[in-house]
Design a protein around this motif. Structure first.
Motif, PDB file in Angstrom:
ATOM      1  N   UNK A 153       0.832  -1.195   0.000  1.00 46.03           N
ATOM      2  CA  UNK A 153       0.000   0.000   0.000  1.00 46.03           C
ATOM      3  C   UNK A 153       0.866   1.245   0.000  1.00 46.03           C
ATOM      4  N   UNK A 154       0.920   1.913  -1.139  1.00 50.55           N
ATOM      5  CA  UNK A 154       1.643   3.185  -1.224  1.00 50.55           C
ATOM      6  C   UNK A 154       0.664   4.285  -0.818  1.00 50.55           C
ATOM      7  N   UNK A 155       0.424   4.374   0.477  1.00 47.85           N
ATOM      8  CA  UNK A 155      -0.682   5.200   0.979  1.00 47.85           C
ATOM      9  C   UNK A 155      -0.253   6.193   2.063  1.00 47.85           C
ATOM     10  N   UNK A 156       0.998   6.210   2.417  1.00 45.92           N
ATOM     11  CA  UNK A 156       1.444   7.079   3.504  1.00 45.92           C
ATOM     12  C   UNK A 156       1.563   8.529   3.018  1.00 45.92           C
ATOM     13  N   UNK A 157       0.986   9.438   3.780  1.00 51.29           N
ATOM     14  CA  UNK A 157       1.031  10.871   3.461  1.00 51.29           C
ATOM     15  C   UNK A 157       1.821  11.572   4.563  1.00 51.29           C
ATOM     16  N   UNK A 158       2.826  12.370   4.216  1.00 49.76           N
ATOM     17  CA  UNK A 158       3.627  13.031   5.246  1.00 49.76           C
ATOM     18  C   UNK A 158       2.811  14.008   6.073  1.00 49.76           C
ATOM     19  N   UNK A 159       3.090  14.039   7.367  1.00 49.64           N
ATOM     20  CA  UNK A 159       2.459  15.019   8.239  1.00 49.64           C
ATOM     21  C   UNK A 159       3.042  16.399   7.955  1.00 49.64           C
TER      22      UNK A 159
END
Length: 237
Positions: A153-159
């Motif tokens: 899952x390429x789903x990480x969004x930077x804070x």
């Protein structure tokens, strides 16, 4: 020890580092999104690149989730995949760029492989749509890569304030840039002041006309002088 030997020994650390980087490259090959233009309000074609499988397993499908600010998406056909749109109902109807009432939007695009993408090979998927008129906004497209064994899952969004390079599986995306011009397609119209009068543009001014006549007269005088000189030469001969 000769200079050539010293040079060879000095090159060893650099060569070792290059080999290490080449071995590590596949693990860092994220799914990326590259727009043909990122100008606010412009129509763009975004290319999503998949560089490897799931820990060695061939890729069987790619699901690209569309941001809420994008209503309509046109996917490009891929000969090795079946493509499908999934639609999502809007909470309230909105007007699109043509003034039509829209009650649903594209939630995701799914590419399902007829022939799995082998490990060690890459493929690309193109989506065409109009960018939101939101300069500075980050558009992210969480993407799920399913393989014959497992998925990523390429789903990480930077804070806020976080570097995307710190994420293990960052979602592909890009920042919307300032609009290129008044044209929503990204090509600004030239102003009438800059363009000038087309009729005047095709008519030479008085200065250029005078220079043209002066050049013609000089040419005729030169031709006459040459004829006189030729006649004198023949007479004296």
């Amino acid at each position: 020890m000769s200079i050539r030997t010293i040079a060879r020994l000095g090159a060893l650390p650099a060569a070792t580092a290059a080999i290490a980087l080449s071995l590590a490259a596949p693990a860092a090959a994220h799914v990326t999104a590259t727009p043909s233009t990122a100008a606010a309000g412009a129509y763009t074609v975004v290319t999503f690149s998949v560089g490897h499988g799931c820990e060695g397993s061939p890729t069987t499908s790619i699901e690209i989730q569309v941001p809420e600010s994008v209503l309509a998406v046109t996917p490009t056909r891929n000969p090795y995949y079946e493509v499908e749109k999934t639609m999502v109902d809007l909470d309230e109807p909105v007007a699109d760029a043509h003034g039509n009432e829209v009650t649903e939007r594209v939630g995701s695009i799914v590419y399902t492989a007829d022939t799995p993408l082998p490990e060690g090979q890459r493929d690309t998927f193109e989506l065409s749509f109009q960018l939101p008129d939101a300069e500075g906004e980050m558009l992210t497209f969480p993407t799920v890569q399913t393989c014959q064994e497992g998925e990523t899952g390429w789903v990480e969004v930077p804070a806020e304030g976080q570097d995307a390079d710190e994420l293990d599986n960052p979602a592909p995306g890009f920042e919307i840039l300032p609009a290129a011009g008044d044209d929503a397609h990204g090509a600004g119209d030239q102003s009438s002041d800059d363009a000038g009068d087309p009729a005047e543009a095709g008519t030479p001014d008085a200065g250029s006309s005078a220079l043209g006549w002066a050049g013609l007269l000089a040419g005729l005088l030169g031709l006459a002088a040459g004829g006189v000189a030729l006649a004198r030469t023949r007479t004296s001969a």
